[in-house]
Write a protein that holds these residues in place. Structure first.
Motif, mmCIF file in Angstrom:
data_model
loop_
_atom_site.group_PDB
_atom_site.id
_atom_site.type_symbol
_atom_site.label_atom_id
_atom_site.label_comp_id
_atom_site.label_asym_id
_atom_site.label_seq_id
_atom_site.Cartn_x
_atom_site.Cartn_y
_atom_site.Cartn_z
ATOM 1 N N THR A 67 0.696 -0.596 -0.029
ATOM 2 C CA THR A 67 0.110 0.317 0.221
ATOM 3 C C THR A 67 0.676 1.199 -0.032
ATOM 4 O OG1 THR A 67 -0.540 0.082 2.566
ATOM 5 C CG2 THR A 67 -2.067 -1.188 1.138
ATOM 6 N N PRO A 68 0.375 2.112 -0.573
ATOM 7 C CA PRO A 68 1.219 3.579 -0.458
ATOM 8 C C PRO A 68 1.348 3.592 0.953
ATOM 9 C CG PRO A 68 -1.040 4.063 -1.688
ATOM 10 C CD PRO A 68 -0.498 2.558 -0.981
ATOM 11 N N GLY A 69 2.466 5.208 1.178
ATOM 12 C CA GLY A 69 3.144 5.034 2.558
ATOM 13 C C GLY A 69 1.827 6.417 1.953
ATOM 14 N N ILE A 70 2.977 7.483 3.013
ATOM 15 C CA ILE A 70 2.006 9.111 3.668
ATOM 16 C C ILE A 70 2.053 10.131 2.384
ATOM 17 C CG2 ILE A 70 2.182 10.596 4.644
ATOM 18 C CD1 ILE A 70 2.838 9.353 7.411
ATOM 19 N N ASP A 71 3.920 9.715 1.339
ATOM 20 C CA ASP A 71 4.462 10.471 0.817
ATOM 21 C C ASP A 71 3.782 9.918 -0.321
ATOM 22 O OD1 ASP A 71 3.568 12.851 2.156
ATOM 23 O OD2 ASP A 71 6.715 12.306 2.756
ATOM 24 N N GLU A 72 3.523 8.552 -0.781
ATOM 25 C CA GLU A 72 3.054 7.830 -1.820
ATOM 26 C C GLU A 72 2.007 7.974 -2.933
ATOM 27 O OE1 GLU A 72 6.883 4.554 -1.699
ATOM 28 O OE2 GLU A 72 5.238 4.594 -1.059
ATOM 29 N N ALA A 73 1.978 7.929 -3.989
ATOM 30 C CA ALA A 73 0.188 7.328 -4.407
ATOM 31 C C ALA A 73 0.214 6.334 -5.282
ATOM 32 C CB ALA A 73 -0.391 8.738 -5.129
ATOM 33 N N TYR A 74 -0.821 5.419 -5.579
ATOM 34 C CA TYR A 74 -1.188 4.799 -6.843
ATOM 35 C C TYR A 74 -0.768 5.668 -8.032
ATOM 36 C CZ TYR A 74 -1.895 1.073 -4.204
ATOM 37 O OH TYR A 74 -1.911 -0.596 -3.092
ATOM 38 N N CYS A 75 -0.613 5.210 -9.329
ATOM 39 C CA CYS A 75 -0.620 5.999 -10.714
ATOM 40 C C CYS A 75 -1.491 5.715 -11.344
ATOM 41 C CB CYS A 75 0.721 5.522 -11.903
ATOM 42 S SG CYS A 75 0.248 5.925 -13.117
ATOM 43 N N ARG A 76 -2.572 6.814 -11.968
ATOM 44 C CA ARG A 76 -3.436 6.541 -12.368
ATOM 45 C C ARG A 76 -3.834 5.708 -13.273
ATOM 46 N NH1 ARG A 76 -5.530 10.808 -16.261
ATOM 47 N NH2 ARG A 76 -4.648 12.217 -16.828
ATOM 48 N N ASN A 77 -2.246 5.544 -14.575
ATOM 49 C CA ASN A 77 -2.655 4.908 -15.246
ATOM 50 C C ASN A 77 -2.459 3.517 -15.265
ATOM 51 O OD1 ASN A 77 -3.293 4.474 -18.244
ATOM 52 N ND2 ASN A 77 -0.686 4.393 -18.486
ATOM 53 N N CYS A 78 -1.506 3.117 -14.658
ATOM 54 C CA CYS A 78 -1.087 1.856 -14.263
ATOM 55 C C CYS A 78 -0.793 1.082 -12.994
ATOM 56 C CB CYS A 78 0.606 1.719 -14.863
ATOM 57 S SG CYS A 78 1.878 2.435 -13.698
ATOM 58 N N ALA A 131 3.632 11.270 -3.668
ATOM 59 C CA ALA A 131 3.159 11.821 -4.148
ATOM 60 C C ALA A 131 2.746 13.078 -5.170
ATOM 61 C CB ALA A 131 1.774 11.832 -2.951
ATOM 62 N N LYS A 132 3.849 13.261 -4.783
ATOM 63 C CA LYS A 132 4.067 14.937 -6.623
ATOM 64 C C LYS A 132 4.649 14.890 -7.422
ATOM 65 C CE LYS A 132 5.138 17.390 -1.680
ATOM 66 N NZ LYS A 132 6.692 17.265 -0.837
ATOM 67 N N ALA A 133 4.568 13.172 -7.434
ATOM 68 C CA ALA A 133 5.097 13.153 -9.144
ATOM 69 C C ALA A 133 4.078 13.549 -9.787
ATOM 70 C CB ALA A 133 5.512 12.245 -8.885
ATOM 71 N N GLU A 134 5.030 14.937 -11.284
ATOM 72 C CA GLU A 134 3.528 15.059 -12.440
ATOM 73 C C GLU A 134 3.559 13.716 -13.559
ATOM 74 O OE1 GLU A 134 4.837 18.462 -13.739
ATOM 75 O OE2 GLU A 134 5.249 20.023 -11.915
ATOM 76 N N ILE A 135 4.279 13.265 -13.515
ATOM 77 C CA ILE A 135 4.566 12.308 -14.322
ATOM 78 C C ILE A 135 4.729 10.601 -13.961
ATOM 79 C CG2 ILE A 135 5.647 11.716 -17.151
ATOM 80 C CD1 ILE A 135 6.037 14.491 -17.860
ATOM 81 N N CYS A 136 4.352 9.485 -13.972
ATOM 82 C CA CYS A 136 4.418 8.085 -13.382
ATOM 83 C C CYS A 136 5.870 8.231 -14.650
ATOM 84 C CB CYS A 136 3.309 7.158 -13.379
ATOM 85 S SG CYS A 136 4.051 5.817 -13.450
ATOM 86 N N PRO A 137 7.029 7.695 -13.358
ATOM 87 C CA PRO A 137 8.338 7.054 -13.785
ATOM 88 C C PRO A 137 7.918 5.565 -14.309
ATOM 89 C CG PRO A 137 8.515 6.877 -11.432
ATOM 90 C CD PRO A 137 7.022 7.964 -11.904
ATOM 91 N N GLU A 138 7.075 5.096 -14.661
ATOM 92 C CA GLU A 138 6.605 3.668 -15.061
ATOM 93 C C GLU A 138 6.433 3.825 -16.227
ATOM 94 O OE1 GLU A 138 8.166 0.707 -13.826
ATOM 95 O OE2 GLU A 138 9.001 1.639 -12.065
ATOM 96 N N CYS A 139 4.914 4.594 -16.522
ATOM 97 C CA CYS A 139 4.296 4.392 -17.486
ATOM 98 C C CYS A 139 4.470 5.253 -18.378
ATOM 99 C CB CYS A 139 2.823 4.151 -17.814
ATOM 100 S SG CYS A 139 2.047 5.090 -16.366
ATOM 101 N N GLY A 140 4.966 6.689 -18.385
ATOM 102 C CA GLY A 140 4.950 8.424 -18.554
ATOM 103 C C GLY A 140 3.841 8.925 -18.727
#
Length: 145
Positions: A36-47, A53-62
């Protein structure tokens, strides 16, 4: 005779995160099954990968992530009021400079035609649509992409 059985205990630890320790494989950074994601983490809405959580672009799927606390304003009320004062100002507030300048230029042209009384309905229509567009653009940022 006693032999020295103090063998290296370094075999149990490893510097490689994917290397097996005592025969059991360890998790790597990309392996998020069952996590499960931690406090400063989130699931990518695509993959669905766990990302910052602050990432603008998912490093896995872009895929660009929707961010509610981006540096650009996104309050729909402020955007609508800004466009009420100056048509297109709400779009500029939301970071859509070209779209906002388009509304400003269209309002100016319609204002020039209002000298002939033809531009008044166009000016009002552009103004009302600019307010509507700014409000809905703030509510759904994907709409303006």
């Amino acid at each position: 005779m006693s032999t020295d059985d103090s063998a290296d205990t370094d075999d149990e630890t490893s510097d490689d995160p994917g290397e097996a320790v005592n025969g059991a494989p360890t998790e790597t950074a990309g392996d998020t099954k069952g996590e499960t994601p931690g406090i400063d983490e989130a699931y990518c809405r695509n993959c669905g990968e766990i990302i910052d959580a602050k990432a603008e672009i998912c490093p896995e799927c872009g895929v660009r992530q929707r961010s509610s606390d981006s540096g650009v304003g996104n309050d729909s009320g402020i955007a609508a009021v800004a466009s009420l004062i100056i048509p297109g100002a709400g779009q500029i507030y939301l970071g859509h400079l070209g779209r906002g300048l388009g509304f400003i230029v269209a309002s100016f042209v319609a204002g020039l035609f209002s000298v002939f009384l033809v531009g008044i309905p166009f000016l009002l229509a552009i103004w009302v649509y600019a307010i509507y567009d700014a409000y809905h653009l703030a509510e759904d940022p994907e709409r303006g992409a």
